[in-house]
Design a protein around this motif. Structure first.
Motif, PDB file in Angstrom:
ATOM      1  N   VAL A  43       0.862  -1.187   0.000  1.00 44.83           N
ATOM      2  CA  VAL A  43       0.000   0.000   0.000  1.00 44.83           C
ATOM      3  C   VAL A  43       0.898   1.237   0.000  1.00 44.83           C
ATOM      4  CG1 VAL A  43      -1.977  -1.038   1.172  1.00 44.83           C
ATOM      5  CG2 VAL A  43      -0.165   0.020   2.530  1.00 44.83           C
ATOM      6  N   THR A  44       0.413   2.295  -0.601  1.00 42.72           N
ATOM      7  CA  THR A  44       1.149   3.552  -0.562  1.00 42.72           C
ATOM      8  C   THR A  44       0.292   4.640   0.059  1.00 42.72           C
ATOM      9  OG1 THR A  44       2.231   5.293  -1.852  1.00 42.72           O
ATOM     10  CG2 THR A  44       0.447   4.068  -2.956  1.00 42.72           C
ATOM     11  N   LEU A  45       0.853   5.362   1.000  1.00 42.41           N
ATOM     12  CA  LEU A  45       0.125   6.441   1.646  1.00 42.41           C
ATOM     13  C   LEU A  45       0.226   7.740   0.854  1.00 42.41           C
ATOM     14  CD1 LEU A  45       0.764   5.730   5.430  1.00 42.41           C
ATOM     15  CD2 LEU A  45      -0.992   4.854   3.876  1.00 42.41           C
ATOM     16  N   ASP A  46       0.823   7.682  -0.338  1.00 42.05           N
ATOM     17  CA  ASP A  46       0.668   8.780  -1.286  1.00 42.05           C
ATOM     18  C   ASP A  46      -0.784   8.873  -1.747  1.00 42.05           C
ATOM     19  OD1 ASP A  46       2.976  10.287  -1.615  1.00 42.05           O
ATOM     20  OD2 ASP A  46       3.924   8.761  -2.864  1.00 42.05           O
ATOM     21  N   ASP A  47      -1.484   7.726  -1.662  1.00 41.94           N
ATOM     22  CA  ASP A  47      -2.918   7.685  -1.949  1.00 41.94           C
ATOM     23  C   ASP A  47      -3.656   8.370  -0.795  1.00 41.94           C
ATOM     24  OD1 ASP A  47      -5.676   6.776  -1.887  1.00 41.94           O
ATOM     25  OD2 ASP A  47      -5.123   5.281  -3.390  1.00 41.94           O
ATOM     26  N   LYS A  48      -4.292   9.487  -1.078  1.00 44.42           N
ATOM     27  CA  LYS A  48      -4.889  10.293  -0.007  1.00 44.42           C
ATOM     28  C   LYS A  48      -6.026   9.568   0.715  1.00 44.42           C
ATOM     29  CE  LYS A  48      -3.613  14.783  -1.938  1.00 44.42           C
ATOM     30  NZ  LYS A  48      -4.092  16.116  -2.408  1.00 44.42           N
ATOM     31  N   ILE A  49      -6.749   8.722  -0.005  1.00 45.06           N
ATOM     32  CA  ILE A  49      -7.848   7.989   0.636  1.00 45.06           C
ATOM     33  C   ILE A  49      -7.290   6.971   1.622  1.00 45.06           C
ATOM     34  CG2 ILE A  49      -9.750   6.375   0.228  1.00 45.06           C
ATOM     35  CD1 ILE A  49     -10.230   7.787  -2.427  1.00 45.06           C
ATOM     36  N   LEU A  50      -6.287   6.208   1.187  1.00 44.61           N
ATOM     37  CA  LEU A  50      -5.652   5.240   2.087  1.00 44.61           C
ATOM     38  C   LEU A  50      -4.980   5.955   3.258  1.00 44.61           C
ATOM     39  CD1 LEU A  50      -4.041   2.699  -0.417  1.00 44.61           C
ATOM     40  CD2 LEU A  50      -5.995   2.294   1.095  1.00 44.61           C
ATOM     41  N   GLN A  88      -5.870   8.749   4.685  1.00 43.94           N
ATOM     42  CA  GLN A  88      -6.879   9.184   5.637  1.00 43.94           C
ATOM     43  C   GLN A  88      -7.382   8.020   6.475  1.00 43.94           C
ATOM     44  OE1 GLN A  88      -7.333  12.391   5.861  1.00 43.94           O
ATOM     45  NE2 GLN A  88      -8.778  12.234   7.576  1.00 43.94           N
ATOM     46  N   LYS A  89      -7.579   6.871   5.837  1.00 42.56           N
ATOM     47  CA  LYS A  89      -8.023   5.687   6.584  1.00 42.56           C
ATOM     48  C   LYS A  89      -6.981   5.269   7.617  1.00 42.56           C
ATOM     49  CE  LYS A  89     -11.099   3.565   3.155  1.00 42.56           C
ATOM     50  NZ  LYS A  89     -11.348   2.354   2.325  1.00 42.56           N
ATOM     51  N   ALA A  90      -5.711   5.319   7.226  1.00 37.85           N
ATOM     52  CA  ALA A  90      -4.637   4.926   8.137  1.00 37.85           C
ATOM     53  C   ALA A  90      -4.553   5.869   9.327  1.00 37.85           C
ATOM     54  CB  ALA A  90      -3.309   4.886   7.391  1.00 37.85           C
ATOM     55  N   GLU A 139      -7.155   7.834  10.527  1.00 39.76           N
ATOM     56  CA  GLU A 139      -8.380   7.865  11.324  1.00 39.76           C
ATOM     57  C   GLU A 139      -8.619   6.572  12.098  1.00 39.76           C
ATOM     58  OE1 GLU A 139     -11.434   8.823   8.558  1.00 39.76           O
ATOM     59  OE2 GLU A 139     -10.922  10.969   8.470  1.00 39.76           O
ATOM     60  N   ASP A 140      -8.269   5.437  11.507  1.00 37.70           N
ATOM     61  CA  ASP A 140      -8.482   4.151  12.185  1.00 37.70           C
ATOM     62  C   ASP A 140      -7.316   3.214  11.865  1.00 37.70           C
ATOM     63  OD1 ASP A 140      -9.430   1.877  13.417  1.00 37.70           O
ATOM     64  OD2 ASP A 140     -11.478   2.096  12.651  1.00 37.70           O
ATOM     65  N   PRO A 141      -6.139   3.470  12.453  1.00 36.43           N
ATOM     66  CA  PRO A 141      -4.949   2.679  12.131  1.00 36.43           C
ATOM     67  C   PRO A 141      -5.105   1.197  12.458  1.00 36.43           C
ATOM     68  CG  PRO A 141      -4.585   4.076  14.060  1.00 36.43           C
ATOM     69  CD  PRO A 141      -5.867   4.519  13.452  1.00 36.43           C
ATOM     70  N   LYS A 142      -5.848   0.884  13.509  1.00 35.02           N
ATOM     71  CA  LYS A 142      -6.043  -0.519  13.880  1.00 35.02           C
ATOM     72  C   LYS A 142      -6.803  -1.264  12.792  1.00 35.02           C
ATOM     73  CE  LYS A 142      -7.619  -3.453  17.695  1.00 35.02           C
ATOM     74  NZ  LYS A 142      -8.212  -3.459  19.063  1.00 35.02           N
ATOM     75  N   LEU A 143      -7.887  -0.660  12.291  1.00 40.02           N
ATOM     76  CA  LEU A 143      -8.668  -1.275  11.221  1.00 40.02           C
ATOM     77  C   LEU A 143      -7.852  -1.341   9.926  1.00 40.02           C
ATOM     78  CD1 LEU A 143     -11.292  -2.415  10.091  1.00 40.02           C
ATOM     79  CD2 LEU A 143     -12.048  -0.050   9.658  1.00 40.02           C
ATOM     80  N   PHE A 144      -7.081  -0.289   9.656  1.00 41.77           N
ATOM     81  CA  PHE A 144      -6.255  -0.257   8.448  1.00 41.77           C
ATOM     82  C   PHE A 144      -5.312  -1.461   8.407  1.00 41.77           C
ATOM     83  CE2 PHE A 144      -2.412   0.884   6.137  1.00 41.77           C
ATOM     84  CZ  PHE A 144      -2.899   1.439   4.968  1.00 41.77           C
ATOM     85  N   LEU A 145      -4.684  -1.777   9.515  1.00 40.38           N
ATOM     86  CA  LEU A 145      -3.728  -2.893   9.552  1.00 40.38           C
ATOM     87  C   LEU A 145      -4.433  -4.248   9.515  1.00 40.38           C
ATOM     88  CD1 LEU A 145      -1.133  -1.464  12.098  1.00 40.38           C
ATOM     89  CD2 LEU A 145      -0.862  -1.716   9.626  1.00 40.38           C
ATOM     90  N   LYS A 146      -5.689  -4.284   9.944  1.00 42.23           N
ATOM     91  CA  LYS A 146      -6.460  -5.515   9.802  1.00 42.23           C
ATOM     92  C   LYS A 146      -6.847  -5.749   8.338  1.00 42.23           C
ATOM     93  CE  LYS A 146      -8.526  -6.050  14.409  1.00 42.23           C
ATOM     94  NZ  LYS A 146      -9.811  -6.122  15.162  1.00 42.23           N
ATOM     95  N   GLU A 147      -7.201  -4.655   7.653  1.00 40.11           N
ATOM     96  CA  GLU A 147      -7.598  -4.766   6.255  1.00 40.11           C
ATOM     97  C   GLU A 147      -6.401  -4.972   5.328  1.00 40.11           C
ATOM     98  OE1 GLU A 147     -11.730  -2.156   6.196  1.00 40.11           O
ATOM     99  OE2 GLU A 147      -9.841  -1.183   5.636  1.00 40.11           O
ATOM    100  N   HIS A 148      -5.222  -4.626   5.811  1.00 44.49           N
ATOM    101  CA  HIS A 148      -3.986  -4.830   5.046  1.00 44.49           C
ATOM    102  C   HIS A 148      -3.017  -5.625   5.920  1.00 44.49           C
ATOM    103  CE1 HIS A 148      -5.829  -1.143   3.378  1.00 44.49           C
ATOM    104  NE2 HIS A 148      -5.404  -1.621   2.212  1.00 44.49           N
TER     105      HIS A 148
END
Length: 408
Positions: free
Chosen positions: A45-52, A54-56, A58-67
């Motif tokens: 995943v790249t955090l250059d992607d503004k949507i990703l 923002q998700k990382a 706002e909810d880092p725990k969920l982000f790492l579960k989804e990735h």
């Protein structure tokens, strides 16, 4: 594909640490290096992607579960909220190579890594391409060792200055007919508009560009904050803040002066070393390698090129170089000092093919200190490695840029 010196270090860290972090300036090949060598089961995943991003955030725990891991996260500094959750996951699972991370803003990264991932992360600082990488000659590569100098094939001075002028950003070599000037213009605009604005509150981006140009015009010189501040019309504190930005984003390296309590009247000012001489030459307004080579500043460019190449080689091994320079109030100067085995190894770096013993007389100054003086010499454009006197050598630039295990 250009093979990188840091590849073995990346593999070793991944096999021994739970987290790998690769830092360095933009466009030096961090993502390319890792994507080309990541395990087949690793997600990206790249955090250059503004949507990703923002998700990382706002909810880092969920982000790492989804990735899920193994995971390569590009430009991780954009979401420092991830670090505590990465720590919890790697502590629970305790596997090697769980997360590979890249980032361009070292200050932000190091602060969060120190707080969250100390002892769990191995770090590689990647720079633009070295001379050896450009020429695809990394076999038998070793760090420059003043106690084990080797003869290597001569490097043509005109070809050397072509490389000094062009620099080492991979895109200049990966894309045929890439326009060097357009590349650097786009690079500087992107760097200022993104990295600089995100690190400090720069209200006048044109003024910051003027500051970078002022720094480039002083490449290889001592850093005098007041002089630069007066030149561009800002305060000393502003210049200090902006210098920190250049250092933490990997654009420059500050070569610190050698300090010893027994050495009197020594300078306290670091020396400016641009980590890519091509970028520096562009900022300073040089239009051709030939004009640069024949200019009065060519010696500074050769010196900073050699020093930056040594730093890059150490960085590719994941090692912090223990180097400095010497200068006193009487303007006696030694370009480079390597501290190794509790000894000082002094070097002059000269754009000359006719080195003389007079050039190393200043080495005697170091004998007044507390450290033992080891072998040194003159790194220059002479074509043969040989003794200058009993303790010092004439060292062709090739013996530094192509340092290797064995003569072949």
């Amino acid at each position: 594909m250009i093979e990188r010196e840091a590849l073995n270090t990346v593999k070793n860290i991944s096999e021994t640490f739970r987290v790998l972090l690769v830092t360095g300036p933009r466009q030096v090949g961090k993502t390319t290096l890792l994507k080309q060598n990541m395990p087949k089961n690793m997600n990206y995943v790249t955090l250059d992607d503004k949507i990703l991003r923002q998700k990382a955030k706002e909810d880092p725990k969920l982000f790492l579960k989804e990735h899920p891991y193994p995971l390569l996260i590009d430009e991780v500094q954009y979401a420092p909220e991830l670090f505590p959750y990465i720590k919890m996951i790697v502590d629970e699972k305790n596997e090697r190579g769980m997360y590979w991370l890249t980032g361009s803003q070292q200050f932000v990264l190091m602060k969060n890594v120190t707080e969250s991932l100390a002892g769990r992360v191995g770090i590689v600082n990647l720079n633009s391409l070295t001379y050896r990488e450009i020429n695809q000659n990394i076999k038998d590569k070793v760090l420059f060792n003043p106690t084990n100098l080797k003869k290597t094939p001569e490097i043509n001075v005109n070809e050397l200055f072509e490389l000094i002028f062009k620099g080492g950003y991979p895109e200049l070599y990966n894309i045929p007919n890439m326009n060097r000037k357009k590349f650097f213009e786009g690079y500087v605009k992107t760097y200022i508009s993104r990295d600089v604005k995100e690190q400090v509150d720069v209200k006048d981006l044109l003024l910051f560009r003027k500051f970078i140009i002022a720094m480039a015009s002083r490449n290889g010189e001592q850093l005098n904050y007041t002089n630069i501040a007066n030149d561009i019309g800002v305060s000393d504190n502003t210049v200090r803040t902006w210098v920190d930005v250049l250092v933490t984003s990997g654009i420059i390296y500050l070569l610190e002066p050698y300090m010893n309590s027994k050495l009197k009247r020594v300078t306290h000012m670091p020396k400016i070393v641009f980590m890519d001489t091509g970028l520096c030459a562009y900022l300073a307004g040089w239009d051709s390698a030939r004009e640069l080579q024949l200019s009065e500043t060519s010696g500074h460019y050769l010196e900073t090129y050699i020093v930056s190449e040594i730093i890059k080689s150490y960085n590719s091994e994941g090692i912090e170089p223990n180097i400095s320079y010497y200068r006193d109030k009487d303007k006696n100067e030694i370009d480079l000092i390597i501290f190794k085995n509790n000894k000082l190894y002094p070097f002059e770096i000269k754009k000359t093919a006719s080195p003389t013993k007079e050039m190393i007389k200043k080495f005697e100054k170091l004998k007044l200190g507390t450290k033992e003086l080891g072998e040194g010499g003159i790194i220059c454009l002479y074509d043969t490695l040989m003794h200058l006197d009993e303790n010092n050598f004439i060292i062709p630039v090739s013996s530094v840029l192509n340092a290797k295990n064995n003569e072949k």
